[in-house]
Motif scaffolding. Structure first.
Motif, PDB file in Angstrom:
ATOM      1  N   CYS A 169      31.702  -1.111   5.204  1.00 45.72           N
ATOM      2  CA  CYS A 169      32.931  -1.224   4.580  1.00 45.72           C
ATOM      3  C   CYS A 169      33.248   0.096   4.240  1.00 45.72           C
ATOM      4  CB  CYS A 169      32.692  -2.014   3.175  1.00 45.72           C
ATOM      5  SG  CYS A 169      34.234  -2.153   2.323  1.00 45.72           S
ATOM      6  N   PRO A 170      34.458   0.506   4.918  1.00 37.65           N
ATOM      7  CA  PRO A 170      35.110   1.726   4.579  1.00 37.65           C
ATOM      8  C   PRO A 170      35.292   2.177   3.095  1.00 37.65           C
ATOM      9  CG  PRO A 170      36.744   0.238   5.577  1.00 37.65           C
ATOM     10  CD  PRO A 170      35.284  -0.327   5.433  1.00 37.65           C
ATOM     11  N   GLU A 171      35.025   3.389   2.808  1.00 30.06           N
ATOM     12  CA  GLU A 171      35.328   3.848   1.392  1.00 30.06           C
ATOM     13  C   GLU A 171      36.685   3.716   0.899  1.00 30.06           C
ATOM     14  OE1 GLU A 171      33.571   7.534   0.613  1.00 30.06           O
ATOM     15  OE2 GLU A 171      31.423   7.237   1.155  1.00 30.06           O
ATOM     16  N   ARG A 172      37.613   4.059   1.728  1.00 31.50           N
ATOM     17  CA  ARG A 172      38.910   4.098   1.516  1.00 31.50           C
ATOM     18  C   ARG A 172      39.656   3.059   2.578  1.00 31.50           C
ATOM     19  NH1 ARG A 172      40.777  10.244   0.254  1.00 31.50           N
ATOM     20  NH2 ARG A 172      39.600  10.516  -1.194  1.00 31.50           N
ATOM     21  N   SER A 173      40.603   2.415   2.318  1.00 29.35           N
ATOM     22  CA  SER A 173      41.600   1.301   2.875  1.00 29.35           C
ATOM     23  C   SER A 173      42.950   1.456   2.733  1.00 29.35           C
ATOM     24  CB  SER A 173      40.846  -0.167   2.770  1.00 29.35           C
ATOM     25  OG  SER A 173      41.326  -0.466   1.478  1.00 29.35           O
ATOM     26  N   ILE A 174      43.668   1.299   3.632  1.00 30.74           N
ATOM     27  CA  ILE A 174      45.186   1.307   3.459  1.00 30.74           C
ATOM     28  C   ILE A 174      45.469   0.120   2.943  1.00 30.74           C
ATOM     29  CG2 ILE A 174      47.326   1.510   4.834  1.00 30.74           C
ATOM     30  CD1 ILE A 174      46.129   2.878   6.904  1.00 30.74           C
ATOM     31  N   ALA A 175      44.806  -1.029   3.338  1.00 25.29           N
ATOM     32  CA  ALA A 175      45.641  -2.442   2.706  1.00 25.29           C
ATOM     33  C   ALA A 175      44.249  -3.232   2.941  1.00 25.29           C
ATOM     34  CB  ALA A 175      46.602  -2.998   3.536  1.00 25.29           C
ATOM     35  N   LYS A 176      44.198  -4.414   1.941  1.00 20.14           N
ATOM     36  CA  LYS A 176      43.245  -5.478   1.935  1.00 20.14           C
ATOM     37  C   LYS A 176      43.917  -6.574   1.708  1.00 20.14           C
ATOM     38  CE  LYS A 176      39.434  -6.596  -1.094  1.00 20.14           C
ATOM     39  NZ  LYS A 176      38.565  -6.600  -2.331  1.00 20.14           N
ATOM     40  N   GLY A 177      43.365  -7.551   2.450  1.00 21.95           N
ATOM     41  CA  GLY A 177      43.909  -9.275   2.193  1.00 21.95           C
ATOM     42  C   GLY A 177      42.836  -9.938   2.302  1.00 21.95           C
ATOM     43  N   VAL A 178      42.948 -10.830   1.258  1.00 19.66           N
ATOM     44  CA  VAL A 178      41.615 -12.006   0.985  1.00 19.66           C
ATOM     45  C   VAL A 178      42.264 -13.260   1.193  1.00 19.66           C
ATOM     46  CG1 VAL A 178      40.293 -12.863  -0.652  1.00 19.66           C
ATOM     47  CG2 VAL A 178      40.752 -10.568  -0.738  1.00 19.66           C
ATOM     48  N   GLY A 179      41.719 -13.933   2.068  1.00 22.54           N
ATOM     49  CA  GLY A 179      42.276 -15.549   2.740  1.00 22.54           C
ATOM     50  C   GLY A 179      41.138 -16.253   1.743  1.00 22.54           C
ATOM     51  N   PHE A 180      41.582 -17.337   0.821  1.00 19.42           N
ATOM     52  CA  PHE A 180      40.726 -18.150   0.258  1.00 19.42           C
ATOM     53  C   PHE A 180      40.847 -19.645   1.239  1.00 19.42           C
ATOM     54  CE2 PHE A 180      41.547 -15.384  -3.230  1.00 19.42           C
ATOM     55  CZ  PHE A 180      40.160 -15.436  -3.779  1.00 19.42           C
ATOM     56  N   GLY A 181      39.626 -20.218   1.300  1.00 21.48           N
ATOM     57  CA  GLY A 181      39.397 -21.694   1.933  1.00 21.48           C
ATOM     58  C   GLY A 181      39.687 -22.687   0.693  1.00 21.48           C
ATOM     59  N   THR A 182      39.184 -23.694   1.210  1.00 23.01           N
ATOM     60  CA  THR A 182      39.329 -25.051   0.151  1.00 23.01           C
ATOM     61  C   THR A 182      38.028 -25.605  -0.264  1.00 23.01           C
ATOM     62  OG1 THR A 182      39.378 -26.671   1.966  1.00 23.01           O
ATOM     63  CG2 THR A 182      41.616 -25.559   1.275  1.00 23.01           C
ATOM     64  N   LYS A 183      36.967 -25.025   0.445  1.00 16.79           N
ATOM     65  CA  LYS A 183      35.640 -25.448   0.021  1.00 16.79           C
ATOM     66  C   LYS A 183      34.997 -24.379  -0.666  1.00 16.79           C
ATOM     67  CE  LYS A 183      34.983 -28.144   4.200  1.00 16.79           C
ATOM     68  NZ  LYS A 183      34.098 -28.428   5.493  1.00 16.79           N
ATOM     69  N   SER A 184      34.238 -24.985  -1.694  1.00 17.97           N
ATOM     70  CA  SER A 184      33.370 -24.071  -2.412  1.00 17.97           C
ATOM     71  C   SER A 184      31.760 -24.032  -2.012  1.00 17.97           C
ATOM     72  CB  SER A 184      33.421 -24.528  -3.910  1.00 17.97           C
ATOM     73  OG  SER A 184      34.779 -24.345  -4.305  1.00 17.97           O
ATOM     74  N   PHE A 185      31.484 -22.881  -2.144  1.00 21.61           N
ATOM     75  CA  PHE A 185      29.796 -22.895  -2.037  1.00 21.61           C
ATOM     76  C   PHE A 185      29.238 -22.220  -3.118  1.00 21.61           C
ATOM     77  CE2 PHE A 185      32.175 -22.771   2.126  1.00 21.61           C
ATOM     78  CZ  PHE A 185      31.523 -23.567   3.030  1.00 21.61           C
ATOM     79  N   ALA A 186      28.181 -22.748  -3.538  1.00 19.45           N
ATOM     80  CA  ALA A 186      27.701 -22.245  -4.905  1.00 19.45           C
ATOM     81  C   ALA A 186      28.760 -22.114  -5.849  1.00 19.45           C
ATOM     82  CB  ALA A 186      26.723 -21.417  -4.411  1.00 19.45           C
ATOM     83  N   GLY A 187      29.541 -22.938  -5.899  1.00 19.97           N
ATOM     84  CA  GLY A 187      30.741 -22.632  -7.036  1.00 19.97           C
ATOM     85  C   GLY A 187      31.546 -21.742  -6.811  1.00 19.97           C
ATOM     86  N   ARG A 188      31.474 -20.926  -5.608  1.00 23.38           N
ATOM     87  CA  ARG A 188      32.559 -20.174  -5.304  1.00 23.38           C
ATOM     88  C   ARG A 188      33.271 -20.273  -4.145  1.00 23.38           C
ATOM     89  NH1 ARG A 188      31.963 -14.790  -2.577  1.00 23.38           N
ATOM     90  NH2 ARG A 188      33.060 -12.947  -3.845  1.00 23.38           N
ATOM     91  N   LEU A 189      34.517 -20.320  -4.106  1.00 22.05           N
ATOM     92  CA  LEU A 189      35.492 -20.527  -2.938  1.00 22.05           C
ATOM     93  C   LEU A 189      35.079 -19.691  -1.788  1.00 22.05           C
ATOM     94  CD1 LEU A 189      39.201 -20.934  -4.515  1.00 22.05           C
ATOM     95  CD2 LEU A 189      37.620 -22.802  -3.389  1.00 22.05           C
TER      96      LEU A 189
END
Length: 228
Positions: A200-220
């Motif tokens: 994972c690069p130390e610095r990033s211009i932008a970050k995007g997180v996409g969530f699903g609908t299923k949970s695995f071990a209590g985490r989406l």
């Protein structure tokens, strides 16, 4: 999740434009499209939902799927051939799984309008976040383990089409049961990404997180994308 994460990489004005385009195009095909902001474990991101106003189609032929996708691309004002390349890759995988030419394959879940709109959306956003020739890398894919229920019945994860798509990609089953990587998601990576890296690069211009609908071990479930 990939489309949601991709939208999250865009500047606010562009992301709102994409969401508006997706909403208008969805309505043309009897789909209610919704984009919501979510925060979990201190991580903020987007989650997308597609709700059909009518029962989904049973199965879709190669010609029908290509025609629907083309119409969706036109509605979105999409440029380039990314969406069609993803769909062609899916048909290639299903062809291998069924032992039939791609033109004789019929899609079930992936051929539904909401699934095709998701592919069209990725085709719309990709040129906005990656310039032609830009190197796109992916981290190790968690495919999942156990069984999943599809239109063809109960299958082991990864299902045959997904296994075909994963064969040239670095992947692991992961620790929790359930399908973690869908054939569509893997097809997108196989078409767009050319390099594997877990750094994972130390610095990033932008970050995007996409969530699903299923949970695995209590985490989406989620996809994280960065630009650097």
């Amino acid at each position: 999740m990939l489309l949601a994460a991709s939208i999250g990489l865009l500047p606010h004005g562009q992301s709102q434009d994409v969401i508006e385009r997706m909403t208008r195009a969805a309505a043309k095909f009897g789909i209610r499209f919704h984009c919501a902001e979510i925060e979990e474990d201190g991580e903020k991101g987007l989650a997308l939902s597609y709700v059909m106003s009518q029962p989904p189609l049973g199965e879709v032929s190669h010609q029908e799927a290509c025609s629907i996708l083309s119409s969706m691309n036109s509605e979105l004002g999409s440029q380039g051939d990314v969406a069609r390349r993803i769909l062609d890759r899916i048909f290639e995988a299903e062809s291998a799984a069924h032992g039939l030419p791609p033109e004789q394959v019929h899609l079930h879940e992936i051929g539904r309008p909401q699934a095709l709109l998701n592919i069209a959306g990725i085709g719309l956003v990709t040129p906005m976040i990656a310039t032609p020739g830009e190197v796109i890398s992916y981290s190790t894919i968690t495919s999942g383990r156990g069984i999943t229920v599809t239109s063809h019945g109960t299958m082991r994860i990864p299902a045959p089409a997904a296994a075909f798509l994963l064969r040239d990609l670095v992947h692991v089953p992961g620790d929790h049961p359930g399908e973690r990587a869908t054939p569509t998601g893997v097809a997108v990576i196989s078409v767009l990404a050319t390099v594997h890296s877990n750094v994972c690069p130390e610095r990033s211009i932008a970050k995007g997180v996409g969530f699903g609908t299923k949970s695995f071990a209590g985490r989406l479930g989620r996809v994280v994308m960065t630009r650097h």
